[in-house]
Design an enzyme around this catalytic site. Structure first.
Site, PDB file in Angstrom:
ATOM      1  CB  THR A 280      -1.041  -0.047   1.142  1.00 49.16           C
ATOM      2  OG1 THR A 280      -1.950   1.033   0.951  1.00 49.16           O
ATOM      3  CG2 THR A 280      -0.433   0.036   2.526  1.00 49.16           C
ATOM      4  CE  LYS A 284      -1.982   0.183  -3.450  1.00 53.39           C
ATOM      5  NZ  LYS A 284      -3.390   0.416  -3.717  1.00 53.39           N
ATOM      6  CG  ASP A 320      -5.452  -1.716  -6.060  1.00 58.56           C
ATOM      7  OD1 ASP A 320      -5.895  -2.353  -5.089  1.00 58.56           O
ATOM      8  OD2 ASP A 320      -4.462  -0.962  -5.980  1.00 58.56           O
ATOM      9  CG  ASN A 369      -5.133  15.117 -10.288  1.00 60.87           C
ATOM     10  OD1 ASN A 369      -5.632  14.567  -9.307  1.00 60.87           O
ATOM     11  ND2 ASN A 369      -3.841  15.396 -10.357  1.00 60.87           N
ATOM     12  N   GLY A 458     -15.848   2.224  -0.855  1.00 61.84           N
ATOM     13  CA  GLY A 458     -14.545   1.609  -1.083  1.00 61.84           C
ATOM     14  C   GLY A 458     -14.346   0.264  -0.402  1.00 61.84           C
TER      15      GLY A 458
HETATM   16  P1  ATR Z   1      -2.879   6.774  -4.723  1.00 62.16           P
HETATM   17  O1  ATR Z   1      -1.906   5.701  -5.079  1.00 62.16           O
HETATM   18  O2  ATR Z   1      -3.730   6.426  -3.533  1.00 62.16           O
HETATM   19  O3  ATR Z   1      -3.715   7.210  -5.885  1.00 62.16           O
HETATM   20  P2  ATR Z   1      -1.206   9.080  -5.074  1.00 62.16           P
HETATM   21  O4  ATR Z   1      -0.532   8.443  -6.240  1.00 62.16           O
HETATM   22  O5  ATR Z   1      -0.369   9.826  -4.079  1.00 62.16           O
HETATM   23  O6  ATR Z   1      -2.011   8.017  -4.221  1.00 62.16           O
HETATM   24  O7  ATR Z   1      -2.360  10.068  -5.669  1.00 62.16           O
HETATM   25  C1  ATR Z   1      -3.180  10.795  -4.834  1.00 62.16           C
HETATM   26  C2  ATR Z   1      -4.273  11.482  -5.679  1.00 62.16           C
HETATM   27  O8  ATR Z   1      -5.133  12.169  -4.784  1.00 62.16           O
HETATM   28  C3  ATR Z   1      -3.731  12.531  -6.639  1.00 62.16           C
HETATM   29  O9  ATR Z   1      -4.582  12.612  -7.756  1.00 62.16           O
HETATM   30  C4  ATR Z   1      -3.819  13.794  -5.805  1.00 62.16           C
HETATM   31  O10 ATR Z   1      -3.881  14.990  -6.542  1.00 62.16           O
HETATM   32  P3  ATR Z   1      -2.517  15.727  -7.029  1.00 62.16           P
HETATM   33  O11 ATR Z   1      -2.044  14.975  -8.216  1.00 62.16           O
HETATM   34  O12 ATR Z   1      -2.950  17.110  -7.300  1.00 62.16           O
HETATM   35  O13 ATR Z   1      -1.563  15.627  -5.863  1.00 62.16           O
HETATM   36  C5  ATR Z   1      -5.139  13.570  -5.118  1.00 62.16           C
HETATM   37  N1  ATR Z   1      -5.275  14.353  -3.898  1.00 62.16           N
HETATM   38  C6  ATR Z   1      -4.681  14.123  -2.714  1.00 62.16           C
HETATM   39  N2  ATR Z   1      -5.071  15.059  -1.809  1.00 62.16           N
HETATM   40  C7  ATR Z   1      -5.951  15.858  -2.459  1.00 62.16           C
HETATM   41  C8  ATR Z   1      -6.708  17.006  -2.079  1.00 62.16           C
HETATM   42  N3  ATR Z   1      -6.638  17.493  -0.823  1.00 62.16           N
HETATM   43  N4  ATR Z   1      -7.513  17.576  -2.972  1.00 62.16           N
HETATM   44  C9  ATR Z   1      -7.597  17.084  -4.245  1.00 62.16           C
HETATM   45  N5  ATR Z   1      -6.894  16.020  -4.674  1.00 62.16           N
HETATM   46  C10 ATR Z   1      -6.092  15.407  -3.790  1.00 62.16           C
END
Ligand code: ATR
Length: 482
Positions: A280, A284, A320, A369, A458
Site C-alpha cells: 500500500t 505501490k 486493485d 485532478n 470503497g
Molecule cells: P494513490 O496511489 O492512492 O492514488 P497518489 O498516487 O499519491 O495516491 O495520488 C493521490 C491522488 O489524490 C492525486 O490525484 C492527488 O492529486 P494531485 O495529483 O494534485 O496531488 C489527489 N489528492 C490528494 N489530496 C488531495 C486534495 N486534498 N484535494 C484534491 N486532490 C487530492
C-alpha cells in the site's frame, strides 16, 4: 499472552482482568502506575486473580515507568510485595539486592531480568542479553524501540541468538510484528493491554491479538504473510485475511509491516521467510523495480498491490482493478443500462488502476485532478480526456457522468467534511463510486445517495482485491465467514 495492568486503582485493574478473562494467560501488575494511595492494597491483587499468575513490576521513570520515589523505596516495595502470591518479578539489569533475590528464590518467584532501550536496538543485543547478571532460571527480557526495518532485523537476529526462555519485544510501529509473532520468534510471552490504554507504544489489545491475529495458533511453523506501507497499522487487511486462514485451518498469519525501505524489507522477507504481502501507499509504484516477474496489468497501471515471494524473486500483481470492477459490474448488471462515459477524480496510482479497468470495459473516460498537468499526463498515457478539478469543470463532468469514481483521499477520515465535487449537481442517474472506506459513507456519497444515485463505497473494492490476494497467497478460494 500477558495483560498489562496499568490502571491507577486495584479495583480498576480487577475490572480489566474481568473484561479479558479467558484471553490472558497471565497479568503484569504495574505497581508503579498505581495511585500511591493504593499501595497498601497492592498486596491483595494476586489473591483476587482467581488463579491467574501475575508478574510484579515497579518500573522506574528512566525505564519508561511511573515510579517517582527513591530507588531504596522502590526496592522496599518490591521486597514487600514478593511474598504475596506473585509468580514472577521483573527486575532491571542493575538490581542485585540480595534480600529481594533471596525472597524470590524462597517463594518460588521467577525473575524476569529486563532492560529497555527507547532509542533503538543496540548493535550488540545478544551480548547485552547474555551479559545480564542472572542466575540460571531467570528469563531475560529486552524491550526495544526499533526505528527502522533495519533495527527490526537486528532485533530478530539478536533474539534468534539467545537460547532458552526469553522475552524480546519491539515497541512502536516498526516493532508491531514482534508482538504478534512472539511465539514464532521463540518468545516466552507477548504483552497486551486494554484497548483504550495501550501501556506501551504499538501494544495491541487482547481481543485483537487473539481474535484477529489468532495469536494462540501461531508457532514456529506458521507461514507469514503481511502488508507493507507507511503508515500501515490502521489497515483493515489483517481482519480480512486472518479469519479466513482460521476458517480453512491454515497455519498462516498476516501482519502489518511499517516499512521505511524496500531493500531492507527484502532482507526481512528472507529472514522471516515471508511468503507474500500486500503493498500500500507509498510503495505501490516504488516496488516495481524490485519485481522479478509481473502481471501484464502492472505495465498498464504502473503500480503493484500484491507480491508473492518465490525462489526466483518477487512476483507482482495488481488486483486493485479487479477489486474495483467486481462491485461495479454487479451494479451495472442491476441497472441493466449501458454506461459508456465516466469521470475519474484523481490521477495517482489508484486512479490509474480505475482508468485501466474502465477502459477495459470500453468506456470513454475524463480524468479530473487537482494538479492539471498530472491529469494531462495520465490521460495521455491511458487514452482519455482530462480537466482540472474545479467548479469550472462541472459542465464537462456532466458529459461524462454515467459513472463518477473518486480516487483521492478527500473525504477520508479525518477529513470527513471533504467533498471533491462540492457544488456539483447530481441528477440521480449516475453511479457514484468512492474508493474511500473510512468512513463507510463519505460526504460525497451521502449527497449522491440523497439525489437518487446508485452509490458504491470503497470497502467492497478492498474486500474484492483482498479475495484475489488470498487466492494468490494460499491457492485457496476465500471462504465464506460466519
Ligand atoms: P494513490 O496511489 O492512492 O492514488 P497518489 O498516487 O499519491 O495516491 O495520488 C493521490 C491522488 O489524490 C492525486 O490525484 C492527488 O492529486 P494531485 O495529483 O494534485 O496531488 C489527489 N489528492 C490528494 N489530496 C488531495 C486534495 N486534498 N484535494 C484534491 N486532490 C487530492
Amino acid at each position: 499472552m500477558c495483560l498489562c495492568l496499568t490502571a491507577p486503582t486495584v479495583e480498576e485493574n480487577l475490572s480489566i482482568v474481568d473484561k479479558y478473562r479467558g484471553y490472558a494467560d497471565l497479568v503484569e501488575f504495574r505497581v508503579d502506575k498505581l495511585n500511591p494511595r493504593e499501595y497498601p492494597h497492592a498486596l491483595r491483587l494476586p489473591s483476587l486473580l482467581e488463579g491467574l499468575p501475575a508478574i510484579l513490576t515497579v518500573r522506574r521513570k528512566e525505564d519508561g515507568g511511573g515510579f517517582t520515589g527513591s530507588e531504596a523505596e522502590r526496592l522496599q516495595k518490591l521486597h514487600a510485595c514478593i511474598p504475596h502470591g506473585f509468580r514472577y518479578v521483573d527486575l532491571e539489569a542493575d538490581v542485585r539486592d540480595e534480600g529481594i533475590l533471596k525472597s524470590a528464590h524462597e517463594k518460588g518467584v521467577r525473575v524476569i531480568r529486563s532492560f529497555h532501550d527507547f532509542q533503538g536496538v543496540p548493535d550488540d543485543l545478544p551480548e547485552r542479553i547474555r551479559s545480564l547478571p542472572r542466575s540460571a532460571d531467570e528469563i531475560p527480557k529486552a524491550a526495544l524501540f526499533p526505528r527502522s526495518i533495519k533495527d527490526l532485523i537486528r532485533l530478530i537476529n539478536g533474539s534468534g541468538a539467545v537460547k532458552g526462555d526469553k522475552i524480546i519485544l519491539g515497541m512502536g510501529e516498526f516493532g508491531f510484528p514482534t508482538r504478534v509473532l512472539a511465539a514464532k520468534l521463540g518468545g516466552y510471552l507477548s504483552f497486551t493491554s486494554e484497548k483504550r490504554i495501550n501501556a506501551a507504544p504499538g501494544q495491541v489489545d487482547p481481543e485483537t491479538l487473539i481474535n484477529v491475529y489468532r495469536f494462540r495458533e501461531i508457532d514456529g511453523y506458521t507461514a507469514l504473510f503481511g502488508i507493507i506501507g507507511n503508515p500501515v497499522l490502521h489497515t483493515r487487511s489483517p481482519g480480512i485475511h486472518n479469519p479466513a486462514f482460521g476458517k480453512l485451518g491454515l497455519n498462516c498469519v498476516y501482519v502489518p509491516f511499517h516499512t521505511d525501505s524496500l531493500e531492507h524489507f527484502r532482507e526481512l522477507t528472507d529472514l522471516l521467510d515471508v511468503k507474500g504481502f500486500s503493498v500500500t501507499i507509498p510503495f505501490k509504484e516504488r516496488i516495481i523495480p524490485f519485481l522479478s516477474e509481473k502481471g501484464e496489468e502492472i505495465d498498464h497501471i504502473g503500480s503493484c498491490n500484491t507480491v508473492t515471494v518465490t525462489s526466483a524473486g518477487w512476483q507482482g500483481r495488481n488486483f486493485d482493478y479487479i477489486g474495483f470492477l467486481k462491485p461495479l459490474q454487479k451494479e451495472l448488471g442491476h441497472k441493466g443500462k449501458a454506461c459508456s462515459r465516466a469521470t475519474v477524480i484523481g490521477a495517482g496510482g489508484a486512479s490509474r488502476a480505475v482508468v485501466y479497468a474502465l477502459r477495459k470495459l470500453g468506456m470513454e473516460v475524463l480524468i479530473v485532478n487537482r494538479t492539471p498537468e498530472r491529469a494531462k499526463r495520465t490521460a495521455e498515457q491511458l487514452g482519455c480526456s482530462w480537466a482540472p478539478l474545479s467548479g469550472d469543470s462541472h459542465s464537462r463532468i456532466s458529459g461524462y457522468a454515467d459513472i463518477i469514481v473518486q480516487t483521492t483521499s478527500v473525504g477520508m477520515h479525518p477529513d470527513v467534511d471533504g467533498d471533491p465535487l462540492a457544488g456539483y449537481h447530481f441528477t440521480g442517474s449516475e453511479i457514484v463510486y468512492d474508493l474511500v472506506y473510512t468512513p463507510n459513507v463519505t460526504k460525497m456519497m451521502k449527497r449522491a445517495g440523497e439525489a437518487g444515485c446508485t452509490v458504491i463505497g470503497g470497502l467492497e473494492m478492498l474486500l474484492e482485491q483482498a479475495y484475489c490476494q488470498f487466492e494468490t497467497f494460499t491457492g485457496r478460494k476465500y471462504p465464506g465467514l460466519d
